[in-house]
Design an enzyme around this catalytic site. Structure first.
Site, PDB file in Angstrom:
ATOM      1  N   ASP A  68       0.828  -1.216   0.000  1.00 46.00           N
ATOM      2  CA  ASP A  68       0.000   0.000   0.000  1.00 46.00           C
ATOM      3  C   ASP A  68       0.857   1.258   0.000  1.00 46.00           C
ATOM      4  O   ASP A  68       2.042   1.218   0.351  1.00 46.00           O
ATOM      5  CB  ASP A  68      -0.989   0.006   1.177  1.00 46.00           C
ATOM      6  CG  ASP A  68      -0.319  -0.047   2.546  1.00 46.00           C
ATOM      7  OD1 ASP A  68       0.678  -0.786   2.698  1.00 46.00           O
ATOM      8  OD2 ASP A  68      -0.775   0.670   3.458  1.00 46.00           O
ATOM      9  N   GLU A 127       0.084  -1.043   5.716  1.00 49.94           N
ATOM     10  CA  GLU A 127       1.223  -0.627   6.533  1.00 49.94           C
ATOM     11  C   GLU A 127       1.105   0.844   6.861  1.00 49.94           C
ATOM     12  O   GLU A 127       1.395   1.276   7.974  1.00 49.94           O
ATOM     13  CB  GLU A 127       2.534  -0.885   5.771  1.00 49.94           C
ATOM     14  CG  GLU A 127       3.787  -0.750   6.648  1.00 49.94           C
ATOM     15  CD  GLU A 127       4.321   0.663   6.763  1.00 49.94           C
ATOM     16  OE1 GLU A 127       5.137   0.911   7.668  1.00 49.94           O
ATOM     17  OE2 GLU A 127       3.922   1.549   5.972  1.00 49.94           O
TER      18      GLU A 127
HETATM   19 ZN   LIG Z   1       6.656   2.129   3.926  1.00 49.86          ZN
END
Ligand SMILES: [Zn+2]
Length: 388
Positions: free
Chosen positions: A76, A138
């Site tokens: 992401d 994340e």
């Molecule tokens: Zn990162």
């Protein structure tokens, strides 16, 4: 062997073209990685999110069973909303030895280099397996990798070392701070602002709480960093968002604060949180309750990113220093998924191409030379893992 992309740059162009902003699904990107791996005869397992709209991918190259070295990266990226870009953020754009695009640095560059090394990994007849993990979510609290990590040593092999490829300019990072974010919501009572005695002002109450957090901030700066390794050299406290009130002539009923603490690896949030809640309960709340018995103050956690604690002499540290051709480790103040791997009992370091200075910004880029350095690092890893 394959008609599709093969070089790190070609792979990176494909990865950047998937708009995997954390709010979006990453399943198309995961499908691309799965198909790419399977073209080289590498099977992969996907671990779906609870809602099923995202997934992590786990794959092993080399002999099955326990052990091996894990390479981990998140798929992401942060949003481009409100950022002014000179080129399309989802089209990898080369210029002056740099490759521009959202995620080029954080951290699709690392993923592209890993995928680009897969043909060499499969050709090398590895004695020690190399595992790949591609995760999600994340950038919104390092949470997406957790279901995959919990499987390591359970129904997936337990790696003996993990390298998280966040951008460190290929420096070996053995420690980072923890990250803990909270929302504190104050509820008072509305009234006409000419008759404040009939209401309970949530913003005044929130301001006292902000003042209390500011005291912790100052105390923690005073306490410093005994290890002398972190920049800035202390645990830090920040209030990041404040939302409250509805109109200029209404005593505000509600005010919410978002705040976070980035702790040195040994920092324990428990006492700070207990003290904050006691202050809210004993000092601030009684003032609200004097005119509004229904008033409340509540604090809920948003996310917790565990710290990465240094493990001097660990296999991960020695391996990464050797492969990177360095003789000392570094620290960073941002969080990564590394702490989750460490909590699972896997020695972990952070080392990846690109500079964090370019991450999350408009015109994010990675230097081509950084990709080359990462390719050399991975070639070294393949050579080590090829030895019986
Ligand atoms: Zn990162």
């Amino acid at each position: 062997m394959l008609a599709g992309p093969t070089t790190t740059e070609e792979l990176l162009a494909h990865l950047v073209a998937f708009d995997t902003t954390s709010r979006n699904s990453n399943l198309e990107l995961i499908g691309f990685v799965r198909d790419y791996l399977s073209a080289y005869g590498v099977e992969s397992v996907t671990i779906p999110s609870e809602a099923g709209d995202k997934a992590s991918l786990f794959a092993t190259i080399g002999p099955p069973g326990v052990g091996g070295v894990c390479l981990s990266g998140h798929s992401d990226v942060v949003p481009v909303d409100g950022q002014s870009w000179s080129s399309d953020p989802f089209t990898l754009t080369p210029a002056d030895g740099r490759l521009y695009g959202r995620g080029s640095c954080d951290m699709k560059g690392f993923l592209a280099a890993c995928l680009g090394a897969v043909p060499a990994m499969t050709a090398a007849k590895l004695a020690t397996p190399i595992h790949l993990i591609v995760s999600y979510d994340e950038e919104v609290g390092c949470t997406g990798v957790v279901p995959a990590v919990r499987k390591l040593g359970v129904d997936l092999p337990l790696p003996r070392a993990c390298i998280v490829g966040e951008p460190t300019s290929m420096r070996v990072v053995d420690a980072h701070k923890s990250g803990m974010a909270f929302v504190t919501t104050v509820t008072g009572r509305e009234a006409h602002s000419s008759m404040p005695q009939l209401g309970a002002n949530a913003i005044f109450a929130a301001a006292e709480l902000v003042g209390e957090l500011d005291r912790y901030r100052a105390e923690l700066i005073e306490a410093g960093d005994p290890s002398g390794r972190f920049d800035p050299p202390s645990t830090t406290v920040q209030v990041t968002v404040i939302e409250g009130g509805t109109a200029g002539n209404i005593v505000p009923r509600q005010c919410a604060l978002r705040w976070n603490v980035r702790g040195l690896p040994e920092f324990d949030i428990g006492p700070l949180l207990a003290r904050f809640e006691r202050f809210a309960e004993e000092v601030v709340l009684p003032k609200l309750k004097a005119s509004a018995p229904e008033a409340s103050i509540g604090t809920v956690p948003v996310y917790t990113v565990p710290p990465l604690a240094p493990q001097t002499g660990s296999m991960a540290e020695l391996l990464a220093l050797r492969l990177a051709g360095q003789n000392r480790t570094h620290t960073v103040s941002y969080g990564t998924e590394g702490g989750h791997f460490q909590e699972q009992g896997i020695p972990t370091i952070v080392c990846g191409p690109g500079s964090i200075d370019q991450a999350h910004k408009p015109d994010e880029f990675i230097e081509v030379s950084q990709l080359r350095a990462c390719e050399r690092f991975l070639a070294g890893l393949i050579a080590e893992c090829g030895r019986p």
